[in-house]
Design a protein around this motif. Structure first.
Motif, mmCIF file in Angstrom:
data_model
loop_
_atom_site.group_PDB
_atom_site.id
_atom_site.type_symbol
_atom_site.label_atom_id
_atom_site.label_comp_id
_atom_site.label_asym_id
_atom_site.label_seq_id
_atom_site.Cartn_x
_atom_site.Cartn_y
_atom_site.Cartn_z
ATOM 1 N N ASN A 64 -1.412 8.525 -5.501
ATOM 2 C CA ASN A 64 -0.649 8.088 -4.319
ATOM 3 C C ASN A 64 -1.073 8.764 -3.026
ATOM 4 O O ASN A 64 -0.247 9.102 -2.187
ATOM 5 C CB ASN A 64 0.860 8.316 -4.527
ATOM 6 C CG ASN A 64 1.411 7.437 -5.619
ATOM 7 O OD1 ASN A 64 0.771 6.472 -6.018
ATOM 8 N ND2 ASN A 64 2.585 7.765 -6.101
ATOM 9 N N LEU A 65 -2.379 8.945 -2.850
ATOM 10 C CA LEU A 65 -2.848 9.476 -1.565
ATOM 11 C C LEU A 65 -2.644 8.416 -0.481
ATOM 12 O O LEU A 65 -2.578 7.221 -0.774
ATOM 13 C CB LEU A 65 -4.324 9.851 -1.646
ATOM 14 C CG LEU A 65 -4.656 11.075 -2.496
ATOM 15 C CD1 LEU A 65 -6.152 11.345 -2.463
ATOM 16 C CD2 LEU A 65 -3.896 12.299 -2.010
ATOM 17 N N PHE A 66 -2.561 8.875 0.775
ATOM 18 C CA PHE A 66 -2.445 7.943 1.892
ATOM 19 C C PHE A 66 -3.839 7.387 2.186
ATOM 20 O O PHE A 66 -4.722 8.110 2.632
ATOM 21 C CB PHE A 66 -1.863 8.650 3.120
ATOM 22 C CG PHE A 66 -0.572 9.371 2.836
ATOM 23 C CD1 PHE A 66 0.403 8.769 2.039
ATOM 24 C CD2 PHE A 66 -0.326 10.630 3.344
ATOM 25 C CE1 PHE A 66 1.599 9.427 1.760
ATOM 26 C CE2 PHE A 66 0.869 11.296 3.072
ATOM 27 C CZ PHE A 66 1.827 10.690 2.274
ATOM 28 N N ASP A 67 -4.027 6.097 1.927
ATOM 29 C CA ASP A 67 -5.371 5.513 1.957
ATOM 30 C C ASP A 67 -6.004 5.484 3.341
ATOM 31 O O ASP A 67 -7.213 5.379 3.466
ATOM 32 C CB ASP A 67 -5.327 4.083 1.402
ATOM 33 C CG ASP A 67 -5.085 4.071 -0.091
ATOM 34 O OD1 ASP A 67 -5.534 5.022 -0.750
ATOM 35 O OD2 ASP A 67 -4.453 3.124 -0.589
ATOM 36 N N ASN A 104 -4.530 13.896 4.806
ATOM 37 C CA ASN A 104 -3.512 13.799 3.773
ATOM 38 C C ASN A 104 -2.784 15.124 3.609
ATOM 39 O O ASN A 104 -1.568 15.154 3.449
ATOM 40 C CB ASN A 104 -4.162 13.414 2.434
ATOM 41 C CG ASN A 104 -4.091 11.934 2.162
ATOM 42 O OD1 ASN A 104 -3.064 11.430 1.735
ATOM 43 N ND2 ASN A 104 -5.176 11.228 2.440
ATOM 44 N N GLN A 123 -9.418 12.929 -6.129
ATOM 45 C CA GLN A 123 -8.197 12.450 -5.488
ATOM 46 C C GLN A 123 -6.990 13.239 -5.966
ATOM 47 O O GLN A 123 -6.126 13.623 -5.184
ATOM 48 C CB GLN A 123 -7.980 10.965 -5.794
ATOM 49 C CG GLN A 123 -8.933 10.052 -5.072
ATOM 50 C CD GLN A 123 -8.523 8.595 -5.234
ATOM 51 O OE1 GLN A 123 -7.393 8.221 -4.992
ATOM 52 N NE2 GLN A 123 -9.459 7.773 -5.670
ATOM 53 N N ALA A 147 -4.346 15.505 -3.944
ATOM 54 C CA ALA A 147 -2.898 15.305 -4.044
ATOM 55 C C ALA A 147 -2.193 16.632 -4.342
ATOM 56 O O ALA A 147 -1.102 16.903 -3.831
ATOM 57 C CB ALA A 147 -2.583 14.274 -5.120
ATOM 58 N N GLN A 188 2.976 5.339 -2.230
ATOM 59 C CA GLN A 188 2.679 6.155 -1.050
ATOM 60 C C GLN A 188 3.954 6.527 -0.303
ATOM 61 O O GLN A 188 4.045 7.604 0.279
ATOM 62 C CB GLN A 188 1.720 5.412 -0.123
ATOM 63 C CG GLN A 188 0.339 5.281 -0.733
ATOM 64 C CD GLN A 188 -0.672 4.740 0.250
ATOM 65 O OE1 GLN A 188 -0.601 4.993 1.445
ATOM 66 N NE2 GLN A 188 -1.619 3.973 -0.257
ATOM 67 N N ALA A 215 5.450 9.304 -2.308
ATOM 68 C CA ALA A 215 4.725 10.552 -2.045
ATOM 69 C C ALA A 215 5.181 11.136 -0.715
ATOM 70 O O ALA A 215 5.426 12.343 -0.608
ATOM 71 C CB ALA A 215 3.225 10.291 -2.034
ATOM 72 N N ALA A 216 5.329 10.278 0.296
ATOM 73 C CA ALA A 216 5.763 10.755 1.612
ATOM 74 C C ALA A 216 7.163 11.351 1.527
ATOM 75 O O ALA A 216 7.457 12.376 2.142
ATOM 76 C CB ALA A 216 5.730 9.616 2.616
ATOM 77 N N ILE A 234 3.042 6.159 7.495
ATOM 78 C CA ILE A 234 2.255 5.820 6.316
ATOM 79 C C ILE A 234 2.133 4.306 6.139
ATOM 80 O O ILE A 234 1.040 3.773 5.965
ATOM 81 C CB ILE A 234 2.879 6.438 5.034
ATOM 82 C CG1 ILE A 234 3.128 7.937 5.233
ATOM 83 C CG2 ILE A 234 2.011 6.163 3.826
ATOM 84 C CD1 ILE A 234 1.904 8.745 5.593
ATOM 85 N N GLN A 237 -1.031 1.086 7.832
ATOM 86 C CA GLN A 237 -1.821 0.337 6.855
ATOM 87 C C GLN A 237 -1.453 -1.141 6.872
ATOM 88 O O GLN A 237 -2.307 -2.013 6.686
ATOM 89 C CB GLN A 237 -1.621 0.918 5.458
ATOM 90 C CG GLN A 237 -2.153 2.326 5.336
ATOM 91 C CD GLN A 237 -1.975 2.892 3.941
ATOM 92 O OE1 GLN A 237 -2.656 2.499 3.009
ATOM 93 N NE2 GLN A 237 -1.050 3.819 3.802
#
Ligand SMILES: Nc1ncnc2c1ncn2[C@@H]1O[C@H](COP(=O)(O)OP(=O)(O)OP(=O)(O)O)[C@@H](O)[C@H]1O
Ligand SMILES: [Mg+2]
Lengths: 255, 279
Positions: free
Chosen positions: A101-104, A111, A156, A160, B166, B169-170, B184, B188
């Motif tokens: 779930n990284l910020f793409d 990140n 990745q 994270a 995502q 995660a945030a 976030i 995108q």
């Protein structure tokens, strides 16, 4: 005597009328690692998500260093906190996901620095330096300006981990951190996690890596059908070391 | 081979037709190119162009901001918010733009005086609505509100294209829902929403010509004013056509440029292709 880093009391969570987790309790002392094992669908993910209220438990409370998550305590009265307060409480718990779930749209470094800059309002230069140090720590300083899509799964996941550490959490929650990885990348991630525990990080990990659990964790919890079947010393995680038949047959399958 | 010849013949024919067409217009005495030239950059026309741009720009900004709110209502688990969104979209999609425009315009006539103060008591401030709620404001609000009904659906789809993990995660990093939305999700989603929203902006720009019905001096209305005085109808419509074409062309260029500068993963794609080739 100080309160344990994490204390979960009787956590239950239903989806519809089905219990995914039923009355699970857990205490994690500072500087120790606990691993959660169990067959698929046993409620491990649901339970660990209840610990930081990504899923709101239907019953039970989670205490972070004595403070009830999602509530404020006035004497013996629990009062639900506002939507602004929960994010503040949650900062004490870092989380590492199975799917990273990284910020793409951000580089590895961005990140890592995003939350310290925007949530903790750290100066940019300071967050940048701390972020680089963390990437160094997980062995990815040379990948700082790469986007997630330019990184392997193992890289990745290490980004994270660095991202979670950047918020200086008191406890790291990991949900099967290596399950989405190719076998040759599992080791690099487990090594990072193992060294964190060695340096005093408190951790709760869902994992099927029994070898890792034996080596790094202090205690294990075995779940099935939403309840805890057995818990004990992680060094006993062998087919002869555990006492419950269901734990034994599970271990026989994964070992 | 034969199909190739056929394509070439068709191409030549089409080019010839286009040439005839252009020549027809260029040589047509009814167009009076000198008149076109003399009005193309005249004061009232340029003011009209600016007003058309103003309506379009403010309306699309309203539509995007409101669209983000509406999209989040639709995506929320709260039934009431979902219903509010549903009714909004249903209402604004049901009514023809022109009808809505005329209603908004008449609104200012119906409520000639807007009062601020205690209900039924003395008014502290009282002003005439037609000054505040001018035809121009009515037009901008109408276009903004109606466009929001459409744009919100585009934005909703774009938001859904961002993996929900995502946001989680945030949230575990201490961000609030709207913080995660802003930092976030929306950056995108913007990349996904840009082409359709640009398309809608171009459409909206052309729809603004409808304001002529409520006497807002936009490009079309300014042109009409001139030709109702001097009866040079065709040359002045050509002036309007030229300006609309220029505006839309500039917008398309802006879209192309924006899309290019937003596509950070173009570099990634190149790397992936290179790796594939090397393999
Ligand atoms: N969002 C949801 N909605 C409905 N049911 C759910 C949801 N999440 C989990 N469940 C159900 O709850 C039970 C426990 O699921 P959970 O994902 O916690 O298991 P798990 O132990 O993490 O499994 P795995 O090892 O496959 O990840 C399962 O029966 C699952 O179908
Ligand atoms: Mg799971």
């Amino acid at each position: 005597m100080s309160a344990p880093v994490l204390e979960a009391w009787n956590i239950s969570k239903r989806f519809g009328s089905e219990y995914a987790v039923r009355g699970v309790s857990l205490t994690v002392e500072a500087g120790t690692a606990v691993c959660i094992l169990g067959p698929s669908g046993s409620g491990k993910t649901t339970f660990i998500r209840c610990l930081n209220h990504l899923e709101e438990p239907d019953e039970g409370y989670v205490f972070i260093e004595g403070e009830p998550l999602g509530f404020t305590r006035r004497g013996d009265v629990f009062q639900q906190v506002s939507r602004r307060e929960l994010p503040r409480q949650r900062r004490k718990l870092g989380m590492v996901f199975q799917q990273f779930n990284l910020f793409d749209h951000m580089t590895a470094l961005e990140n890592v620095t995003e939350a310290p800059c925007k949530v903790l309002r750290r100066p940019k230069a300071e967050a940048h330096a701390a972020g680089m140090a963390l990437l160094e720590r997980v062995g990815l300083a040379d990948r700082a300006h790469h986007y997630p899509r330019e990184l392997s799964g193992g890289q990745q996941q290490r980004v994270a981990i660095a991202r979670a550490l950047a918020m200086e959490p008191r406890l790291l929650l990991c949900d099967e951190p290596t399950s989405a990885l190719d076998p040759e990348m599992v080791h690099e991630v487990l090594q990072v996690l193992g060294s964190l525990v060695a340096e005093g990080m408190t951790m709760v990990t869902v994992t099927h890596e029994v070898g890792f659990a034996r080596e790094v964790a202090e205690r294990f919890v075995f779940m099935e059908g939403g309840v805890v079947v057995e818990e004990g010393d992680a060094r006993n995680l062998t087919t002869t070391g555990v006492t419950e038949e269901r734990t034994r047959s599970f271990l026989a399958k994964v070992l | 081979m034969r199909r190739n010849v056929g394509t070439k013949v068709l191409g030549v024919l089409a080019a010839a037709l286009l040439a005839f067409f252009i020549q027809g217009i260029a040589r047509n005495s009814a167009v009076q190119w000198r008149v076109v030239g003399s009005y193309l950059f005249s004061g009232p026309i340029l003011t009209g162009v600016l007003r058309t741009l103003l309506i379009t720009a403010v309306a699309i900004v309203i539509a995007i901001v409101l669209g983000v709110l509406l999209a989040n209502m639709r995506l929320s688990r709260n039934r009431v918010l979902q219903a509010v969104n549903g009714i909004y979209v249903w209402f604004f999609r049901s009514i023809p733009l022109l009808v809505l425009l005329i209603i908004a315009y008449n609104f200012s006539l119906l409520y000639a005086h807007l009062s601020l103060g205690v209900p039924f008591g003395p008014a502290f401030v009282s002003f005439t609505t037609t000054h505040v709620f001018t035809a121009l404001t009515a037009a901008i609000i109408t276009f903004g509100l109606q466009q929001a009904a459409y744009t919100s659906e585009v934005i909703r789809a774009a938001i859904m294209s961002v993996p929900p993990g995502q946001v989680e995660a945030a949230e575990t990093l201490g961000m609030t829902y709207w913080g995660a939305m802003r930092r976030i999700v929306l950056p995108q989603a913007a990349r996904v929403a840009l082409p359709p929203v640009a398309n809608e902006t171009i459409n909206l720009c052309k729809s603004t010509a409808l304001v002529a019905f409520i006497s807002v001096p936009d490009l079309l209305y300014s042109v009409q004013e001139v030709y109702s005085a001097n009866f040079k109808v065709l040359p002045l419509l050509v002036v309007a056509t030229i300006w609309y074409t220029v505006i839309v062309s500039v917008m398309s260029l802006a879209q192309w440029w924006l899309e290019r500068s937003m596509r950070i993963d173009r570099r990634v794609a190149t790397i992936a292709v290179t790796a594939e080739v090397l393999r």
